[in-house]
Design an enzyme around this catalytic site. Structure first.
Site, PDB file in Angstrom:
ATOM      1  N   CYS A  92       1.106  -1.401  -0.157  1.00  0.00           N
ATOM      2  CA  CYS A  92       0.059   0.146   0.174  1.00  0.00           C
ATOM      3  C   CYS A  92       1.067   1.525  -0.213  1.00  0.00           C
ATOM      4  O   CYS A  92       1.512   1.665   0.679  1.00  0.00           O
ATOM      5  CB  CYS A  92      -0.928  -0.523   1.362  1.00  0.00           C
ATOM      6  SG  CYS A  92      -2.012   1.510   1.282  1.00  0.00           S
ATOM      7  N   LYS A 131       1.642  -9.760   1.012  1.00  0.00           N
ATOM      8  CA  LYS A 131       1.698  -9.175  -0.240  1.00  0.00           C
ATOM      9  C   LYS A 131       2.189  -7.672  -1.048  1.00  0.00           C
ATOM     10  O   LYS A 131       2.406  -6.645   0.019  1.00  0.00           O
ATOM     11  CB  LYS A 131      -0.824  -8.689  -0.539  1.00  0.00           C
ATOM     12  CG  LYS A 131      -0.737  -7.999  -1.542  1.00  0.00           C
ATOM     13  CD  LYS A 131      -1.949  -8.015  -1.648  1.00  0.00           C
ATOM     14  CE  LYS A 131      -3.244  -7.176  -2.800  1.00  0.00           C
ATOM     15  NZ  LYS A 131      -3.214  -5.647  -3.004  1.00  0.00           N
ATOM     16  N   HIS A 163       1.380  -7.880  -6.507  1.00  0.00           N
ATOM     17  CA  HIS A 163       0.910  -6.788  -6.917  1.00  0.00           C
ATOM     18  C   HIS A 163       1.607  -6.288  -8.263  1.00  0.00           C
ATOM     19  O   HIS A 163       3.107  -5.362  -8.350  1.00  0.00           O
ATOM     20  CB  HIS A 163       0.361  -5.700  -6.142  1.00  0.00           C
ATOM     21  CG  HIS A 163      -0.392  -4.407  -7.083  1.00  0.00           C
ATOM     22  ND1 HIS A 163      -1.051  -3.894  -6.882  1.00  0.00           N
ATOM     23  CD2 HIS A 163      -0.598  -4.230  -8.433  1.00  0.00           C
ATOM     24  CE1 HIS A 163      -1.410  -3.023  -7.031  1.00  0.00           C
ATOM     25  NE2 HIS A 163      -1.696  -3.775  -8.487  1.00  0.00           N
ATOM     26  N   GLY A 204      -3.573  -7.869 -10.431  1.00  0.00           N
ATOM     27  CA  GLY A 204      -3.587  -6.047 -10.820  1.00  0.00           C
ATOM     28  C   GLY A 204      -3.752  -6.379 -12.238  1.00  0.00           C
ATOM     29  O   GLY A 204      -3.419  -7.356 -13.023  1.00  0.00           O
ATOM     30  N   GLY A 225      -9.007  -7.737  -7.512  1.00  0.00           N
ATOM     31  CA  GLY A 225      -9.804  -6.353  -6.665  1.00  0.00           C
ATOM     32  C   GLY A 225     -11.140  -6.166  -7.549  1.00  0.00           C
ATOM     33  O   GLY A 225     -12.379  -6.705  -7.235  1.00  0.00           O
TER      34      GLY A 225
HETATM   35  C1  LIG Z   1     -10.521   0.761  -3.076  1.00  0.00           C
HETATM   36  C2  LIG Z   1      -9.387  -0.093  -3.251  1.00  0.00           C
HETATM   37  C3  LIG Z   1      -8.633  -0.543  -1.500  1.00  0.00           C
HETATM   38  C4  LIG Z   1      -7.901  -1.407  -1.355  1.00  0.00           C
HETATM   39  N1  LIG Z   1      -6.804  -1.583  -0.142  1.00  0.00           N
HETATM   40  C5  LIG Z   1      -6.072  -2.444   0.183  1.00  0.00           C
HETATM   41  C6  LIG Z   1      -5.267  -3.039   0.845  1.00  0.00           C
HETATM   42  O1  LIG Z   1      -6.044  -2.634   2.463  1.00  0.00           O
HETATM   43  N2  LIG Z   1      -4.503  -3.649   1.376  1.00  0.00           N
HETATM   44  C7  LIG Z   1      -4.291  -4.196   0.413  1.00  0.00           C
HETATM   45  O2  LIG Z   1      -2.709  -4.734   0.514  1.00  0.00           O
HETATM   46  N3  LIG Z   1      -4.171  -3.606  -0.894  1.00  0.00           N
HETATM   47  C8  LIG Z   1      -5.279  -2.805  -1.112  1.00  0.00           C
HETATM   48  N4  LIG Z   1      -5.723  -2.704  -2.860  1.00  0.00           N
HETATM   49  C9  LIG Z   1      -4.675  -2.837  -3.254  1.00  0.00           C
HETATM   50  C10 LIG Z   1      -5.980  -4.146  -4.304  1.00  0.00           C
HETATM   51  O3  LIG Z   1      -5.436  -4.715  -3.319  1.00  0.00           O
HETATM   52  C11 LIG Z   1      -5.338  -4.638  -5.199  1.00  0.00           C
HETATM   53  O4  LIG Z   1      -3.738  -5.033  -5.237  1.00  0.00           O
HETATM   54  C12 LIG Z   1      -5.237  -3.429  -6.456  1.00  0.00           C
HETATM   55  O5  LIG Z   1      -6.831  -2.486  -6.359  1.00  0.00           O
HETATM   56  C13 LIG Z   1      -4.990  -3.841  -8.047  1.00  0.00           C
HETATM   57  O6  LIG Z   1      -6.028  -5.821  -8.135  1.00  0.00           O
HETATM   58  P1  LIG Z   1      -6.820  -5.136  -9.200  1.00  0.00           P
HETATM   59  O7  LIG Z   1      -6.786  -4.381 -10.372  1.00  0.00           O
HETATM   60  O8  LIG Z   1      -7.651  -6.928  -9.285  1.00  0.00           O
HETATM   61  O9  LIG Z   1      -7.856  -4.554  -8.601  1.00  0.00           O
HETATM   62  C14 LIG Z   1      -7.260  -1.674  -2.293  1.00  0.00           C
HETATM   63  C15 LIG Z   1      -7.139  -1.203  -3.651  1.00  0.00           C
HETATM   64  C16 LIG Z   1      -8.582  -0.552  -4.029  1.00  0.00           C
HETATM   65  C17 LIG Z   1      -9.334  -0.608  -5.388  1.00  0.00           C
END
Ligand SMILES: Cc1cc2nc3c(=O)[nH]c(=O)nc-3n(C[C@H](O)[C@H](O)[C@H](O)COP(=O)(O)O)c2cc1C
Length: 327
Positions: A92, A131, A163, A204, A225
């Site tokens: 994050c 992660k 990611h 991702g 996600g």
């Molecule tokens: C609204 C939101 C909140 C997120 N909160 C976290 C979190 O609490 N911990 C984390 O490791 N990643 C967090 N992420 C990242 C996601 O876990 C993920 O790595 C990222 O969205 C990429 O995946 P995607 O393209 O499938 O969305 C967050 C992403 C979004 C959009």
């Protein structure tokens, strides 16, 4: 643990209500909590932060933090609450998170991360996983992420969720950090080649089952996600095509089941919109979806919302041509 497909931890999204809802659609995917900070678990209301419904299982608890002592304590408490895995957030990039020294900025301190993981592993029997991102700022060469994974794997961590983009610390907003740095899946594939004994999960930009099948030829699991949050019934395709599941609830049956949950939760003091807000995307991409969203925002996402109206709306979503009929 089946990590073929998991739903990513997302703050303000993957709370216990969202997880209960997603579990109605998919029996097989692994679910993650939002990131919960180890300091909060130490000082705060543990029950409020950690309690969940047993039907959500399997669920992994994601922790944020950089204190070996607090993280190991939080991992132990997570095990007592019944979680199936403890995950450490090293991805994050938000400024607030950096100020408190957790998330992606910890990629700069691999030895501290290894200390944290050692303590966590010593305090729980659950699998401890990581992660992270593939790099940060200008540090994006393969050697760096190779060394990072190599060092952390020495602690005994076997599962790395990658990611597949770097984090820009301090430069971008969290939203930009989810979109601007390019996805580099090849780096994650190479990690799997170089560490064949580790479980490498790719994350991702994954939006359909063809992509999932492609990634699964190269790595051990796929984490998704936003596509699941915005279109939760995507999990039904995943159940059918990845797990060959035959009996999947229809959208209407999902809502009917959810209403039973809502009734129990409301008695405990939960607000209706805290549950129903997660269902906004249930009809994403199909006829009737805008009606469902409008109905929810006008009726279900307001204070004192009325559960009884739901049966009525189910009929309408099934017959979108009758949308003009007033509720
Ligand atoms: C609204 C939101 C909140 C997120 N909160 C976290 C979190 O609490 N911990 C984390 O490791 N990643 C967090 N992420 C990242 C996601 O876990 C993920 O790595 C990222 O969205 C990429 O995946 P995607 O393209 O499938 O969305 C967050 C992403 C979004 C959009």
């Amino acid at each position: 643990m089946n990590r073929l497909v998991s739903v990513a931890p997302m703050m303000d999204c993957t709370d216990r209500h969202e997880r209960y809802f997603l579990r109605l659609i998919s029996k097989n995917v692994l679910l993650y909590t939002e990131m919960i900070v180890s300091e909060a678990i130490d000082r705060g209301d543990k029950k409020r932060l950690l309690e969940f419904n047993i039907k959500e299982k399997p669920v992994a608890l994601q922790l944020g933090g950089s204190s070996p002592k607090l993280l190991s304590n939080a991992a132990k408490i997570g095990e007592e609450f019944g979680y199936d895995e403890i995950n450490l957030n090293l991805g994050c990039p938000s400024k607030k998170v950096q100020k408190n020294k957790f998330g992606a900025c910890l990629m700069k301190e691999p030895n501290l991360v290894a200390d944290c993981l050692n303590e966590m592993i010593a305090s729980t029997k659950l699998p401890v996983t990581v992660k992270t991102r593939i790099g940060y700022d200008n540090v994006e060469d393969y050697e760096n992420i190779y060394n990072f994974v190599n060092l952390l794997s020495k602690t005994g961590v076997k599962t790395f969720i990658m990611h597949a983009r770097k984090a820009m610390l301090g430069k971008f907003t969290p939203k930009q950090n989810l979109n601007i740095p390019p996805l580099k899946y090849d780096i994650v594939y190479k990690l799997k080649e170089d560490f064949p004994d580790l479980d490498i999960v790719i994350n991702g930009g994954i939006t359909n089952t063809d992509q999932i099948k492609h990634h699964l030829k190269k790595v051990d699991g796929v984490m998704i996600g936003r596509s699941v949050y915005h279109s939760p019934y995507f999990l039904a395709d995943i159940e059918k095509e990845i797990y060959s599941t035959e009996n999947i609830l229809t959208r209407e049956d999902v809502i009917k089941e959810l209403i039973n949950y809502v009734k129990v939760e409301i008695k405990k003091g939960t607000r209706l919109h805290h549950i129903m807000r997660h269902t906004l995307g249930l009809y994403h991409g199909i006829s009737g979806s805008s009606f469902w969203k409008r109905y929810l925002s006008e009726n279900m996402c307001v204070r004192n919302a009325d559960v009884q109206k739901v049966d009525h709306i189910l009929d309408k979503v099934k017959h979108p041509q009758r949308q003009e009929v007033s509720i």
